[in-house]
Design an enzyme around this catalytic site. Structure first.
Site, mmCIF file in Angstrom:
data_model
loop_
_atom_site.group_PDB
_atom_site.id
_atom_site.type_symbol
_atom_site.label_atom_id
_atom_site.label_comp_id
_atom_site.label_asym_id
_atom_site.label_seq_id
_atom_site.Cartn_x
_atom_site.Cartn_y
_atom_site.Cartn_z
ATOM 1 N N HIS A 122 -9.871 5.121 9.012
ATOM 2 C CA HIS A 122 -10.455 3.785 9.138
ATOM 3 C C HIS A 122 -11.227 3.640 10.442
ATOM 4 O O HIS A 122 -11.993 2.690 10.613
ATOM 5 C CB HIS A 122 -9.363 2.716 9.073
ATOM 6 C CG HIS A 122 -8.665 2.657 7.745
ATOM 7 N ND1 HIS A 122 -7.545 3.404 7.467
ATOM 8 C CD2 HIS A 122 -8.951 1.962 6.621
ATOM 9 C CE1 HIS A 122 -7.152 3.158 6.230
ATOM 10 N NE2 HIS A 122 -7.994 2.291 5.697
ATOM 11 N N ASP A 170 -5.008 -1.982 -4.268
ATOM 12 C CA ASP A 170 -4.106 -1.043 -3.607
ATOM 13 C C ASP A 170 -2.688 -1.600 -3.706
ATOM 14 O O ASP A 170 -2.265 -2.399 -2.875
ATOM 15 C CB ASP A 170 -4.483 -0.878 -2.129
ATOM 16 C CG ASP A 170 -5.531 0.206 -1.929
ATOM 17 O OD1 ASP A 170 -5.417 1.257 -2.564
ATOM 18 O OD2 ASP A 170 -6.457 -0.028 -1.144
ATOM 19 N N ASP A 223 -13.905 6.668 -1.484
ATOM 20 C CA ASP A 223 -13.069 5.842 -0.615
ATOM 21 C C ASP A 223 -13.982 4.739 -0.094
ATOM 22 O O ASP A 223 -15.199 4.745 -0.348
ATOM 23 C CB ASP A 223 -12.486 6.675 0.529
ATOM 24 C CG ASP A 223 -11.199 6.077 1.091
ATOM 25 O OD1 ASP A 223 -10.976 4.858 0.902
ATOM 26 O OD2 ASP A 223 -10.409 6.815 1.703
ATOM 27 N N ARG A 273 3.114 6.994 3.032
ATOM 28 C CA ARG A 273 2.403 6.861 1.754
ATOM 29 C C ARG A 273 2.465 8.153 0.939
ATOM 30 O O ARG A 273 2.107 8.155 -0.234
ATOM 31 C CB ARG A 273 0.952 6.475 2.014
ATOM 32 C CG ARG A 273 0.800 5.187 2.802
ATOM 33 C CD ARG A 273 -0.624 5.006 3.273
ATOM 34 N NE ARG A 273 -1.521 4.698 2.176
ATOM 35 C CZ ARG A 273 -2.851 4.794 2.257
ATOM 36 N NH1 ARG A 273 -3.420 5.219 3.389
ATOM 37 N NH2 ARG A 273 -3.601 4.472 1.225
ATOM 38 N N ARG A 296 7.304 -11.274 -2.735
ATOM 39 C CA ARG A 296 8.612 -11.863 -2.547
ATOM 40 C C ARG A 296 8.635 -12.870 -1.406
ATOM 41 O O ARG A 296 7.835 -12.808 -0.484
ATOM 42 C CB ARG A 296 9.634 -10.765 -2.272
ATOM 43 C CG ARG A 296 10.096 -10.141 -3.564
ATOM 44 C CD ARG A 296 10.694 -8.776 -3.375
ATOM 45 N NE ARG A 296 11.378 -8.373 -4.584
ATOM 46 C CZ ARG A 296 10.751 -8.175 -5.740
ATOM 47 N NH1 ARG A 296 9.460 -8.352 -5.835
ATOM 48 N NH2 ARG A 296 11.429 -7.813 -6.807
ATOM 49 N N LYS A 340 -5.209 9.945 -4.962
ATOM 50 C CA LYS A 340 -6.007 9.945 -3.734
ATOM 51 C C LYS A 340 -5.237 10.685 -2.643
ATOM 52 O O LYS A 340 -4.013 10.853 -2.748
ATOM 53 C CB LYS A 340 -6.337 8.512 -3.322
ATOM 54 C CG LYS A 340 -5.123 7.613 -3.026
ATOM 55 C CD LYS A 340 -5.562 6.180 -2.761
ATOM 56 C CE LYS A 340 -4.377 5.322 -2.364
ATOM 57 N NZ LYS A 340 -4.722 3.920 -2.186
ATOM 58 N N HIS A 341 -5.904 11.226 -1.648
ATOM 59 C CA HIS A 341 -7.316 11.133 -1.271
ATOM 60 C C HIS A 341 -7.872 12.546 -1.361
ATOM 61 O O HIS A 341 -7.523 13.400 -0.554
ATOM 62 C CB HIS A 341 -7.466 10.583 0.135
ATOM 63 C CG HIS A 341 -6.761 9.262 0.356
ATOM 64 N ND1 HIS A 341 -5.418 9.170 0.647
ATOM 65 C CD2 HIS A 341 -7.231 7.996 0.320
ATOM 66 C CE1 HIS A 341 -5.090 7.885 0.810
ATOM 67 N NE2 HIS A 341 -6.170 7.150 0.619
#
Length: 985
Positions: free
Chosen positions: A224, A113, A298, A181, A121, A211-212
């Protein structure tokens, strides 16, 4: 007849193969060799190895050896086909990946992902902005470039599949898992951005994943933690949510991830996950949308997935369901190819083998998915696998070109959503008193420091609102920065009730610019924006976002962004007030303007060399090109005692730079408006000169140092006691009085009438015997007297009123200790010949000191940033910050060498490049360039042809003026040469 039939068969095969090439995004550039490899490998695999290919397990490169051993065991015993990496650093991941690849008989397909690039960084920021930020950009080619760069990151780290882009259309501001996102809420914009991102990433050889599916944009539940539900009708989902998939599939999308969602209009079974629905995966995605790429579930570890599984599906018995692995099997039977993050891969593989042996999984179904996986492996080069190279890995993932792109992306994304009466960009700085107030729970110091580069900005703080409002009464413009955490895209973005109350009250009593360093949805809760004059959405609180937002506020960079989502009741999707730059200096990376960062590092070396060899205690060094400051560094200390490091805001005595920073612009303005001309004679301008030997001296000759004037007169020397060589009491007192009020230092005050004596000495002094180029300070003594008489103001007041305030040059002044702390002023000398003390905050030049610190030839203190503003104004042919100071013709008139044929290189006031071998520049600069140097070690130069401004400030006179080692070793001009060597385009 047999021959004809053979031709038909071959033609039919060719037609079908061509169709396969058109429709299959997993085909490589050499599909024949790919097919041979896939068929050969598949034919040699055991049933266990085939089924193992269907599983991609999660790996954490920051976990212990036990975790590594567990994954290695799965690879060896279950023949796992792929890994998805989470958490950890690049070197750890690469090393672990090499070890795990070595443990696998068949090279592993690696996924990650990395929606915003790889977080590698040192400051822990992501490589690129969130998708929401990208959604604000009108130029889709920048998004494509982002996708390509992210693909290059992934490929360098050995990642073959990036689970990006997210193509969810985020129509619900409270969506807890998508939000930043998503590219936004408009299906066409989302599709355009996703398509550009996909093309870019796949052009780098890394396979994209949309996705999704079928669309996660409108839900307030976290997948989640539960099974979210999307309740749109089938027609709405088809026209909106599926639209991006349909378009990306047409353009060669490699893979799709099916969401952990319940979509009642597409799946009749209550609370049934999309990833387990044959109708959603096979009927819609594969058949209706004709998708032939890889299909990923997923994460099958999503909380509570098993709770939604029916107890008798597709012939599976309750007994089968109770033994574990049933989720994996159901997902496969629904049409998925890769079981992502199975809760128990060992049980899942066993379940598949059992189903295969029992005929539940047919050979045709198994080969369909396994061969697709193998095709993907061939396409990404796993047929010729080589380990990830560790050498230079971190530097390869932290490239300069990534930073350049990030900078460009933020310039194009930041969005002005409200701009009453075109308040932005802020201009007319001479009328502005600006305060900065910070809200939110994150740091805004970078934003504040960037604002301060343009003008004076004070941060105002208070524990109580009433106290804050009282303090803000002294200001007419307030910039409110709302700063929220940039650690990840899910962080809180809302205003608190207290913050909103404070904002409303600040706006009620002040002109306000609100800058939101969070997702646009932060504006949702605002009940009114009536009193807020301007609102900027900067999307993220990254360092670059803060810098670029400040530059947009002051018009150094134009405003280009448009909202990718609706933000509350006031700002519909697409809102964006655009404006062009008003040509203030901006700040950024050298390569943005055709300079080489690595070559510019040589400037560090030569600056440190000068300090190490005690040519000067400290240096401010600035380089700008094409209106962008691309090098701005400080070296050393105020003195060799090394107590105070040189800072950006420290003020240097710029000595003779005063001539072009103070006196010359006032003269140019008067010439432009016709009050004087270059042919004006001193006898006509100043009555006292009518009968002098200088009556016929013209401004043109005088300012070209071609007027037979003496180079210098040591006025102070005549005021010293002939025996002690100290200031004579006849001319000086230690305390200020009505008769002795000319402040030379805070303990030395000169008799008032001696200022006129200086002018008389100049007027009466003899001319040089021959007409030739001789540099002289005397013209600027004369002009200072003339200009102050013309305006009936001091030169300090004239320059502040007419130039410095409007330019935002608030660190440029005469007599700085009256405005600034001594800790911010660099000393120039330990004087043992006139003032007999440290010269600190008072002008170094003795003649200027005898004029109360205000000389036409010396006396200005400034920092490199302010000097650059004035030089940039000249370079831009008299225009800066939205204001025209001079006509182009005026600049040309003064930047002309009128006496070059007489071996005099000078322009009118400006120094010019040498005509022979020796001179004030590196000899590598255009003849249209101009500038000046100063006795204290200062130097400023501008080149219209290469659009370069170069400023060097130093106090080489400290502790003693002595030998000018900076000049002797050509430090300033050698730096200039190195600047030109760093030009790459």
């Amino acid at each position: 007849m047999r021959y004809f039939a053979l031709i038909l068969i071959c033609s039919f095969f060719q037609f079908n193969f061509s169709q396969e090439i058109i429709n299959n995004p997993l085909l490589s550039e050499d599909p024949i060799q790919q097919k041979k490899w896939v068929d050969s490998l598949y034919g040699s695999m055991t049933i266990e190895e085939k089924i193992g290919q269907l599983f991609m397990v999660q790996v954490f490169s920051n976990k212990d050896k036990a975790h590594e051993a567990e994954i290695a065991k799965l690879i060896q015993n279950q023949h796992i086909g792929g890994l998805i990496y989470s958490n950890g650093g690049p070197v750890r991941q690469a090393k672990l990946n090499n070890e795990l690849q070595a443990a696998s008989k068949i090279p592993l397909l690696i996924g990650m992902d990395a929606e915003w690039g790889l977080s590698m960084r040192l400051d822990s920021t992501y490589a690129f902005p969130w998708n929401m930020t990208l959604g604000a950009i009108s130029n889709d080619s920048l998004v494509e470039e982002t996708g390509r760069f992210i693909g290059e990151h992934c490929k360098r780290l050995g990642v073959h599949f990036n689970f990006a882009p997210v193509v969810d259309i985020n129509t619900n501001p409270k969506n807890p898992i998508i939000g930043n996102r998503s590219f936004g809420e408009d299906r066409d914009n989302v599709t355009a951005k996703a398509l550009a991102f996909m093309k870019g990433m796949q052009s780098a050889g890394v396979l994209a994943n949309a996705k999704h599916f079928p669309g996660h944009g409108d839900t307030e539940q976290d997948s989640h933690k539960t099974l979210p539900s999307v309740s749109f009708s089938e027609s709405r989902i088809d026209s909106v949510e599926l639209y991006p998939y349909r378009e990306l599939i047409k353009q060669g999308l490699s893979s799709v991830m099916v969401a952990h969602l319940s979509v009642p209009s597409l799946e009749s079974r209550r609370d049934f996950p999309s990833s387990l629905s044959k109708h959603i995966v096979t009927d819609i995605l594969k058949n209706r949308l004709q998708f032939n790429g890889l299909i990923f579930t997923d994460a099958l570890t999503m909380k509570g997935a098993a709770d939604y599984v029916a107890k008798d599906v597709d012939g599976l018995s309750k007994k089968t369901l109770s033994e574990g692995g049933e989720i994996d099997l159901m997902a496969f039977l629904a049409g998925n190819d890769v079981m992502l993050m199975s809760e128990d891969p060992e049980k899942g593989v066993a379940k598949f083998i059992e189903a295969y042996n029992n005929g539940v999984i047919t050979e045709e179904r198994l080969s369909h998915s396994v061969k697709k996986i193998l095709m993907a492996k061939y396409k990404v080069g796993l047929n010729d696998y080589s380990p990830v190279g560790i050498y230079n890995l971190e530097s390869d993932l932290n490239r300069l070109k990534d930073d350049l792109l990030y900078e460009n992306l933020m310039e194009n994304a930041i969005t002005v959503v409200k701009n009453n009466e075109t308040l932005l960009p802020l201009r007319d700085l001479e009328t502005k008193k600006i305060a900065y107030v910070t809200l939110g729970d994150d740091d805004g110091s970078v934003f504040l420091e960037e604002l301060k580069k343009y003008t004076k900005v004070h941060e105002i703080k208070a524990e109580k609102l009433d106290d804050l409002i009282e303090k803000l009464q002294n200001y007419n413009t307030v910039v409110v920065g709302f700063h929220k955490s940039n650690v990840n895209p899910w962080k809180s973005y809302e205003f608190s009730q207290k913050e909103m109350a404070w904002l409303y009250e600040i706006a009620r009593t002040n002109t306000v610019v609100l800058d939101v360093f969070a997702r646009p949805y932060a504006l949702n809760d605002l009940l009114t924006i009536e009193n807020i004059e301007s609102i900027v959405v900067s999307y993220q609180n990254s360092k670059i976002s803060q810098e670029k937002s400040a530059q947009i506020i002051f018009g150094a960079v134009g405003s280009k962004g448009h909202l990718p989502v609706s933000a509350g009741q006031f700002f519909p999707v697409g809102t964006g007030e655009t404006f062009n730059s008003i040509l203030n200096l901006s700040y950024g990376l050298p390569e943005r303007v055709g300079m080489d960062s690595e070559l510019l590092k040589k400037l560090d070396s030569i600056s440190n060399y000068a300090i190490d060899n005690k040519m000067t205690p400290g240096i401010q060094l600035l380089v700008a090109r094409k209106g962008k400051v691309i090098y701005n560094k400080n070296f050393g200390y105020h003195t060799y005692e090394k107590k105070n490091k040189v800072d950006f805001d420290d003020l240097y005595d710029v000595a003779s730079l005063t001539k072009i920073l103070a006196t010359l612009p006032v003269v140019m303005e008067l010439e432009q408006q016709g009050s004087i001309s270059l042919d004006s004679k001193l006898g006509d301008l100043i009555p006292e000169y009518k009968n002098s030997n200088k009556r016929n001296v013209t401004l043109k000759k005088m300012l070209s140092h071609y007027a037979q004037l003496k180079p210098w007169i040591p006025f102070y020397y005549a005021t010293l006691d002939s025996v002690t060589k100290k200031p004579d009491p006849k001319y000086y007192r230690s305390k200020k009085s009505k008769e002795f009020s000319v402040e030379v230092t805070n303990t030395l005050f000169m008799r008032n009438d001696y200022v006129d004596s200086i002018q008389k000495i100049i007027r009466d002094t003899d001319l040089l015997p021959s007409l030739r180029y001789r540099y002289s300070d005397l013209p600027y003594y004369i002009l200072k007297s003339y200009l102050e008489g013309f305006y009936d103001k001091s030169l300090q007041e004239i320059t502040q009123d007419r130039f410095y305030r409007s330019l935002g040059a608030n660190n440029t002044t005469y007599n700085p200790r009256k405005k600034f702390s001594l800790k911010d002023i660099v000393p120039t000398e330990e004087d043992d010949y006139y003032r007999y003390k440290k010269v600190h905050g008072y002008v170094h030049d003795m003649g200027a000191a005898m004029q109360g610190g205000i000389g036409g030839h010396a006396g200005i203190f400034s920092n490199a940033n302010d000097v650059a503003k004035i030089m940039q104004m000249y370079l831009q042919r008299g225009f800066y910050g939205g204001k025209r100071y001079f006509k182009s013709e005026t600049i040309d008139k003064f930047n002309t060498c009128y006496f070059c044929e007489s071996d005099n290189r000078r322009g009118i006031g400006f120094d010019k490049p040498q005509l022979g071998e020796e001179g004030p520049t590196c000899g590598c600069i255009s003849m249209t360039s101009f500038g000046h140097s100063g006795f204290t070690g200062t130097y400023a130069w501008a080149d219209p042809e290469e659009e370069i401004v170069y400023v060097f400030l130093a106090n080489r006179t400290y502790p003693q003026a002595g030998k000018n080692l900076l000049l002797r070793e050509n430090i300033r001009t050698e730096i200039q040469r190195l600047i030109y060597e760093a030009i790459i385009e």
